[in-house]
Design a protein around this motif. Structure first.
Motif, PDB file in Angstrom:
ATOM      1  N   LYS A  43      11.439 -12.216  12.961  1.00 28.37           N
ATOM      2  CA  LYS A  43      10.386 -12.775  12.104  1.00 28.37           C
ATOM      3  C   LYS A  43       9.688 -11.663  11.327  1.00 28.37           C
ATOM      4  N   PHE A  46      11.849 -10.368   8.579  1.00 26.47           N
ATOM      5  CA  PHE A  46      11.922 -11.329   7.496  1.00 26.47           C
ATOM      6  C   PHE A  46      10.635 -11.318   6.666  1.00 26.47           C
ATOM      7  N   ARG A  47       9.488 -11.214   7.393  1.00 19.78           N
ATOM      8  CA  ARG A  47       8.187 -11.207   6.717  1.00 19.78           C
ATOM      9  C   ARG A  47       8.091 -10.039   5.732  1.00 19.78           C
ATOM     10  N   GLU A  48       8.697  -8.929   6.099  1.00 18.92           N
ATOM     11  CA  GLU A  48       8.626  -7.747   5.228  1.00 18.92           C
ATOM     12  C   GLU A  48       9.303  -7.986   3.881  1.00 18.92           C
ATOM     13  N   ILE A  49      10.356  -8.791   3.877  1.00 20.11           N
ATOM     14  CA  ILE A  49      11.085  -8.963   2.610  1.00 20.11           C
ATOM     15  C   ILE A  49      10.762 -10.284   1.920  1.00 20.11           C
ATOM     16  N   VAL A  50       9.931 -11.116   2.573  1.00 18.45           N
ATOM     17  CA  VAL A  50       9.715 -12.453   2.026  1.00 18.45           C
ATOM     18  C   VAL A  50       9.032 -12.411   0.646  1.00 18.45           C
ATOM     19  N   GLY A  51       8.119 -11.457   0.446  1.00 16.45           N
ATOM     20  CA  GLY A  51       7.440 -11.331  -0.854  1.00 16.45           C
ATOM     21  C   GLY A  51       8.439 -11.095  -1.970  1.00 16.45           C
ATOM     22  N   LEU A  53      11.603 -11.805  -1.864  1.00 16.31           N
ATOM     23  CA  LEU A  53      12.490 -12.969  -1.983  1.00 16.31           C
ATOM     24  C   LEU A  53      11.861 -14.054  -2.862  1.00 16.31           C
ATOM     25  N   ILE A  54      10.537 -14.159  -2.781  1.00 18.24           N
ATOM     26  CA  ILE A  54       9.839 -15.165  -3.596  1.00 18.24           C
ATOM     27  C   ILE A  54       9.894 -14.779  -5.081  1.00 18.24           C
ATOM     28  N   ILE A  86      14.022  -5.256  -1.420  1.00 18.35           N
ATOM     29  CA  ILE A  86      14.744  -5.854  -0.285  1.00 18.35           C
ATOM     30  C   ILE A  86      15.690  -4.807   0.316  1.00 18.35           C
TER      31      ILE A  86
END
Lengths: 212, 167
Positions: A43, A46-51, A53-54, A86
């Motif tokens: 998690k 994933f949180r680190e790259i979620v920005g 990814l958006i 990413i």
């Protein structure tokens, strides 16, 4: 004599509690704990790259939708930057030395320090790879909206974008403040968390190496 | 002839008191020795498949216990008692209750160990566990000579501190 006495005191110190293992459940417990921890790590990664990814679909769509050429280029470059972010996070995650606590004390400290220095480098340089590139691209994006003026555009997005000068100035200032806050947060994490930990590790390493 | 490798459960049962003694020294409120013990068990279990037995199970476990405890003490790793609690490990106070004189003497020893720096603390713990210098060197990553030089000084400091306290 004193030596033997001390060793007896020491050996007796574990006799205040009786430790019992329920062996039939121990493996289940340990497996459950490992799964829980791995889930937390997944998690976090994933949180680190979620920005980033958006950002990809949003700016991809903007590049497709908005007809102004410089705005388009800025959108596409923002997509490239998000891909780079990413990649950077993934490579830092891969480079992180996996903990192996069965290593000698000294080597374990060295590994910890390497990981901490990696984090230090990442957070301390956030201005140059995470903040400035998208800030510049966003400014180019915003200030090139509506130019050249001979291009007619009446898409539905037009109402949501800063098209006039006063809105553009407002956007520029708001974004600058937000980015300054991100830099400050990261510098603070380096100063308050990472630097003391690195100093602690170095202190113990010096203690180990010294013969005094 | 090489002895067959013990199971993890056997290793744990044989070494549980050693681990607990180390955890007792490093536990600082709100972290309890029991929390650290469970943390050590977890990391030992994770490392066990890679343990080939060359260094001896005691040395291997001392490395894990010291690394886990020091990481917790230096706050490199957060030990969250809710998160580490393994219900299958139970700690029961001995029925006779702690002997007061014995506990006082232990506290005196604990205070003297706490007055040393982190590196010396780890060495003195291994010394009290009666590990030969060769094994202490394997656990810490220092050379045997270096351990011998350091131990001479640390023992003196420890004895100077504890002698007046034990009367």
């Amino acid at each position: 004599m004193l030596e033997k006495e001390l060793k007896d005191i020491w050996k007796g110190s574990s006799e205040i509690e009786r430790i019992k293992f329920d062996l039939s459940r121990l493996m289940i417990d340990l497996n459950a704990r490992m799964n829980r921890i791995e889930k937390v790590i997944r998690k976090r990664d994933f949180r680190e790259i979620v920005g980033a990814l958006i950002v990809l679909p949003i700016f991809g769509y903007l590049a497709y939708e908005i007809p102004y050429p410089i705005t388009r280029i800025a959108s596409l470059l923002t997509v490239v930057w998000a891909l780079y972010v990413i990649y950077k996070f993934r490579s830092v995650q891969k480079r992180r030395i996996r903990e192996n606590l069965s290593l000698p004390f000294k080597q374990q400290l060295e590994n910890q320090k390497t990981n901490m220095l990696d984090q230090h480098q990442l957070l301390n340089t956030v201005l140059y790879w995470y903040v400035l590139p998208p800030y510049i691209l966003n400014l180019v994006f915003v200030w090139s909206l509506g130019y050249p003026s001979n291009i007619e555009w009446s898409g539905s997005l037009i109402n949501h974008l800063p098209m006039d000068t006063s809105n553009k100035i407002g956007f520029t200032i708001a974004l600058a403040v937000f980015n300054a806050f991100i830099v400050w947060l990261n510098k603070r994490a380096v100063k308050k968390t990472l630097n003391p930990l690195i100093a602690d590790i170095e202190r113990v390493q010096q203690q180990l190496d010294s013969t005094d | 002839m090489q002895q067959p490798k013990k199971t993890f459960e056997q290793v744990l049962e044989d070494n549980k008191n050693k681990i607990y003694r180390i955890c007792r020294i490093y536990a600082i409120a709100p972290v309890e020795p029991q929390d650290l013990f469970q943390e050590v068990v977890y990391h030992a279990w994770k490392s066990f498949p890679g343990f080939k037995g060359q260094s001896g199970e005691g040395t291997w476990l001392y490395k894990i216990a010291l690394n886990v405890c020091l990481r917790a003490k230096m706050k490199l790793e957060k030990v969250d008692s809710k998160n580490v609690r393994l219900e299958s490990i139970q700690f029961m106070p001995v029925q006779s209750g702690p002997d007061e004189v014995r506990e006082e003497r232990y506290q005196a020893l604990r205070d003297c160990i706490a007055s040393l720096n982190e590196s010396d603390q780890s060495l003195v713990i291994l010394y009290l566990e009666e590990l030969p210098y060769k094994e202490i060197a394997q656990v810490t990553g220092l050379t045997e000579n270096h351990v011998a030089v350091k131990m001479k000084r640390i023992r003196k400091m420890l004895f100077d501190c504890i002698t007046p306290k034990l009367g």
